[in-house]
Design a protein around this motif. Sequence first.
Motif, PDB file in Angstrom:
ATOM      1  N   ILE A 122       0.823  -1.205   0.000  1.00  0.00           N
ATOM      2  CA  ILE A 122       0.000   0.000   0.000  1.00  0.00           C
ATOM      3  C   ILE A 122       0.857   1.254   0.000  1.00  0.00           C
ATOM      4  CG2 ILE A 122      -1.672   1.285   1.386  1.00  0.00           C
ATOM      5  CD1 ILE A 122      -2.833  -1.368   2.247  1.00  0.00           C
ATOM      6  N   ASP A 123       2.023   1.193   0.658  1.00  0.00           N
ATOM      7  CA  ASP A 123       2.879   2.375   0.743  1.00  0.00           C
ATOM      8  C   ASP A 123       3.324   2.865  -0.634  1.00  0.00           C
ATOM      9  OD1 ASP A 123       2.639   2.350   3.445  1.00  0.00           O
ATOM     10  OD2 ASP A 123       4.567   1.373   3.841  1.00  0.00           O
ATOM     11  N   HIS A 124       3.322   1.978  -1.625  1.00  0.00           N
ATOM     12  CA  HIS A 124       3.775   2.352  -2.960  1.00  0.00           C
ATOM     13  C   HIS A 124       2.665   2.958  -3.806  1.00  0.00           C
ATOM     14  CE1 HIS A 124       7.430  -0.627  -2.873  1.00  0.00           C
ATOM     15  NE2 HIS A 124       7.555   0.402  -2.057  1.00  0.00           N
ATOM     16  N   LEU A 125       1.423   2.975  -3.281  1.00  0.00           N
ATOM     17  CA  LEU A 125       0.322   3.535  -4.057  1.00  0.00           C
ATOM     18  C   LEU A 125       0.445   5.047  -4.139  1.00  0.00           C
ATOM     19  CD1 LEU A 125      -2.789   1.557  -2.727  1.00  0.00           C
ATOM     20  CD2 LEU A 125      -1.400   1.062  -4.729  1.00  0.00           C
ATOM     21  N   SER A 126       0.163   5.581  -5.300  1.00  0.00           N
ATOM     22  CA  SER A 126       0.106   7.038  -5.430  1.00  0.00           C
ATOM     23  C   SER A 126      -1.171   7.540  -4.763  1.00  0.00           C
ATOM     24  CB  SER A 126       0.096   7.431  -6.911  1.00  0.00           C
ATOM     25  OG  SER A 126      -1.118   7.009  -7.521  1.00  0.00           O
ATOM     26  N   GLU A 127      -1.293   8.857  -4.622  1.00  0.00           N
ATOM     27  CA  GLU A 127      -2.472   9.437  -3.980  1.00  0.00           C
ATOM     28  C   GLU A 127      -3.742   9.048  -4.736  1.00  0.00           C
ATOM     29  OE1 GLU A 127      -4.822  11.438  -1.299  1.00  0.00           O
ATOM     30  OE2 GLU A 127      -2.703  10.898  -1.174  1.00  0.00           O
ATOM     31  N   SER A 128      -3.714   9.132  -6.075  1.00  0.00           N
ATOM     32  CA  SER A 128      -4.915   8.806  -6.846  1.00  0.00           C
ATOM     33  C   SER A 128      -5.238   7.313  -6.735  1.00  0.00           C
ATOM     34  CB  SER A 128      -4.734   9.211  -8.308  1.00  0.00           C
ATOM     35  OG  SER A 128      -3.622   8.539  -8.885  1.00  0.00           O
ATOM     36  N   GLU A 129      -4.210   6.467  -6.683  1.00  0.00           N
ATOM     37  CA  GLU A 129      -4.454   5.039  -6.521  1.00  0.00           C
ATOM     38  C   GLU A 129      -5.098   4.734  -5.167  1.00  0.00           C
ATOM     39  OE1 GLU A 129      -0.912   3.052  -9.237  1.00  0.00           O
ATOM     40  OE2 GLU A 129      -0.463   3.701  -7.198  1.00  0.00           O
ATOM     41  N   ARG A 130      -4.633   5.427  -4.138  1.00  0.00           N
ATOM     42  CA  ARG A 130      -5.231   5.246  -2.817  1.00  0.00           C
ATOM     43  C   ARG A 130      -6.698   5.677  -2.830  1.00  0.00           C
ATOM     44  NH1 ARG A 130      -1.508   5.268   1.894  1.00  0.00           N
ATOM     45  NH2 ARG A 130       0.605   4.968   1.117  1.00  0.00           N
ATOM     46  N   GLU A 131      -6.989   6.797  -3.504  1.00  0.00           N
ATOM     47  CA  GLU A 131      -8.363   7.280  -3.559  1.00  0.00           C
ATOM     48  C   GLU A 131      -9.271   6.282  -4.278  1.00  0.00           C
ATOM     49  OE1 GLU A 131      -8.605  11.143  -5.205  1.00  0.00           O
ATOM     50  OE2 GLU A 131      -7.372  12.092  -3.666  1.00  0.00           O
ATOM     51  N   VAL A 132      -8.787   5.749  -5.386  1.00  0.00           N
ATOM     52  CA  VAL A 132      -9.598   4.774  -6.123  1.00  0.00           C
ATOM     53  C   VAL A 132      -9.777   3.506  -5.298  1.00  0.00           C
ATOM     54  CG1 VAL A 132      -9.673   3.293  -8.161  1.00  0.00           C
ATOM     55  CG2 VAL A 132      -8.968   5.684  -8.384  1.00  0.00           C
ATOM     56  N   THR A 133      -8.709   3.045  -4.659  1.00  0.00           N
ATOM     57  CA  THR A 133      -8.807   1.847  -3.825  1.00  0.00           C
ATOM     58  C   THR A 133      -9.808   2.057  -2.688  1.00  0.00           C
ATOM     59  OG1 THR A 133      -6.500   1.298  -4.306  1.00  0.00           O
ATOM     60  CG2 THR A 133      -7.513   0.194  -2.428  1.00  0.00           C
ATOM     61  N   GLY A 134      -9.744   3.222  -2.041  1.00  0.00           N
ATOM     62  CA  GLY A 134     -10.697   3.523  -0.978  1.00  0.00           C
ATOM     63  C   GLY A 134     -12.121   3.558  -1.492  1.00  0.00           C
ATOM     64  N   LEU A 135     -12.332   4.124  -2.670  1.00  0.00           N
ATOM     65  CA  LEU A 135     -13.677   4.175  -3.250  1.00  0.00           C
ATOM     66  C   LEU A 135     -14.187   2.771  -3.567  1.00  0.00           C
ATOM     67  CD1 LEU A 135     -16.019   5.866  -4.349  1.00  0.00           C
ATOM     68  CD2 LEU A 135     -14.807   5.964  -6.540  1.00  0.00           C
ATOM     69  N   VAL A 136     -13.305   1.926  -4.110  1.00  0.00           N
ATOM     70  CA  VAL A 136     -13.701   0.542  -4.405  1.00  0.00           C
ATOM     71  C   VAL A 136     -14.105  -0.176  -3.126  1.00  0.00           C
ATOM     72  CG1 VAL A 136     -12.838  -1.700  -5.208  1.00  0.00           C
ATOM     73  CG2 VAL A 136     -12.320   0.375  -6.508  1.00  0.00           C
ATOM     74  N   PHE A 137     -13.319   0.029  -2.071  1.00  0.00           N
ATOM     75  CA  PHE A 137     -13.626  -0.598  -0.775  1.00  0.00           C
ATOM     76  C   PHE A 137     -14.979  -0.127  -0.255  1.00  0.00           C
ATOM     77  CE2 PHE A 137     -13.428  -0.442   3.901  1.00  0.00           C
ATOM     78  CZ  PHE A 137     -13.159  -1.767   4.188  1.00  0.00           C
ATOM     79  N   ALA A 138     -15.235   1.182  -0.330  1.00  0.00           N
ATOM     80  CA  ALA A 138     -16.494   1.733   0.183  1.00  0.00           C
ATOM     81  C   ALA A 138     -17.688   1.235  -0.638  1.00  0.00           C
ATOM     82  CB  ALA A 138     -16.436   3.255   0.178  1.00  0.00           C
TER      83      ALA A 138
END
Length: 627
Positions: free
Chosen positions: A546-562
Amino acid sequence: MAALHVENVGGIESTDVSLAPGVSVLTGRNATNRTSLLQGLMAALGSEAPSLKSDTATGSVELALDGETYTRTLTRESGTVTFDGSPYLDEDVTVADLFAFLLESNEARQAVADDADLRELLMRPVDTDSIQRDIASLRSERREIVQRLDDLSTLEADLPDLQARRDELDAEIDSVESELEAARQALEQATETATTDGELTDRLEALQERTSELDEVRFELEAERDSLDAVRAECADLDRSLSTFPEAPDEELAEVASELADCRERKQRLDSEITELQQTIQFNERMLDGGDLSVAQTSTADRTEADGVVCWTCGSAVDPADVERTVEQLRTLQSERREERATVQERIDALLDRQAELEESKRQREELRQRHDDLLAERAERARRVETLEQRRADLQSAVEDARDAVGSRESPDQSDTLDRHRAVNRAEFELEQLRADRSAVVEEIDDLQRELDQRADLLARREDIDAEIESLRGRIERLERTAVAEFNDHMSQVLDILDYTRLARIWIERQPESADSTGTALSESRFVLHIVRRTDDGTTYEDVIDHLSESEREVTGLVFALAGYLVHEVYETVPFMLLDSLEAIDSERISKLVGYVRPYTDFLVVALLPEDARALPDSYHRIRNV
């Protein structure tokens, strides 16, 4: 249609909008109160996350839906916003806040960026509290049983001594019974040979009775004096113990309680600071991603995939080490606050331990003091009895002397011998009575102990039953967790298929089992670990962190989770609205696919988009351009 009126919420002073069933698109540039309108709708539905307009003390929302009107008022009191009224959701809104109101600040969306406890988030809407309470109750009962078994082992160690004392008393009783039989035979012989004198015989019998009473009082006085000496010795021991035992720690207890309250308040402040820092970090990162000139940036040259991690949301090369200085400082400060919070938590744990020690010391001192008071009362009572018996002995000694004077010279040697024989019989009878009483007490104690030991099999069986029940309940939680994880993974896979990122092969959650000790007590809870699987241009897949995810990747991942949470927990069954905001990390074509995927599940889907992103959505969707 649904009609919404909002006053003094977020940045809105006053507005009215109509929302059509299906998809409503709030379109406009940033800072046009799109998010504030969504907050107003959240408030009408029951959320307490929305903020009040900064320059006012009160606000309100009103939602008209299906012939019903739902109202909510917001009031600022002492820096805190309170909510009142009758919202659409009159029960717990946790699941809606987590998985239906997907604004930028949504807790589920931020879970990846904040490295939050995914298990806690995923399982929060699932009612496992009652199961955990049952487990806690069973573990408490099990501890009591284990303590009882330990006590029985201690009691069992006393059994041989009690049995030996019983056998010893049996031998003494046999010996005294033999002595008594011999004394009775001797008395019978002495009586047969004694000279008969009616008046003298009466006087001798009176002397015999007084002598027997005197012997009994002497025995009783001796036993009472022994008991008094024992009580005095125990009192002296308790006096010494109390003199060396710490004084009642009321003052230190008050100091510990005060410091504990301060530490807890300090920890709450640190929690708030850490949360605010995280929000500030995210805000600055979003500004950097958006090229806001008010935030200093370091220039970066064009990079290839070999130079760093390739972002699967936009395809550009991103160097994780290239972070703006201010954000680094904020992260350092956040790390310091987390370390400080951990130190405070350690102090809280130490204070709780000290509080428990002081309360136990206070309890022990109170028990010693109560025992000391009881012994003082017993000592006074036994001293009074000794005094009474001494007076009784003196009276009887006078009575015996009077009886002997009455017998006088008329007592023959045979009658004097008979009197001695009577006295011997009386002493043996009294001693036998005492021995039998002692034996009865020992036998009763053995029987009580044996009855308690007989409970061991039942206690062992109950302990096994409890272990089985705990395992069964933990199994229920495990099954609930496994089911939830499987459903989350299925829905995340479906959402990712819709988004169709070629460089992202998979996002999935792994449930790592909890560990427990031999008593079934959990040493650690199960963990839900998020895995990211990337795909290279040649189709090779590899797992990334997860530490290697860019900011936009983190946002998309969080949205997918939600979004997966919204589908897994079937939030659409109780909440007729779903809200989407801050989708800039996704391109317009994918946003359109995502909206089309979610639309069939909810009566009202309200999504806030920039104008260029909104153009990719079908014209049939209801548009709201002015808030």
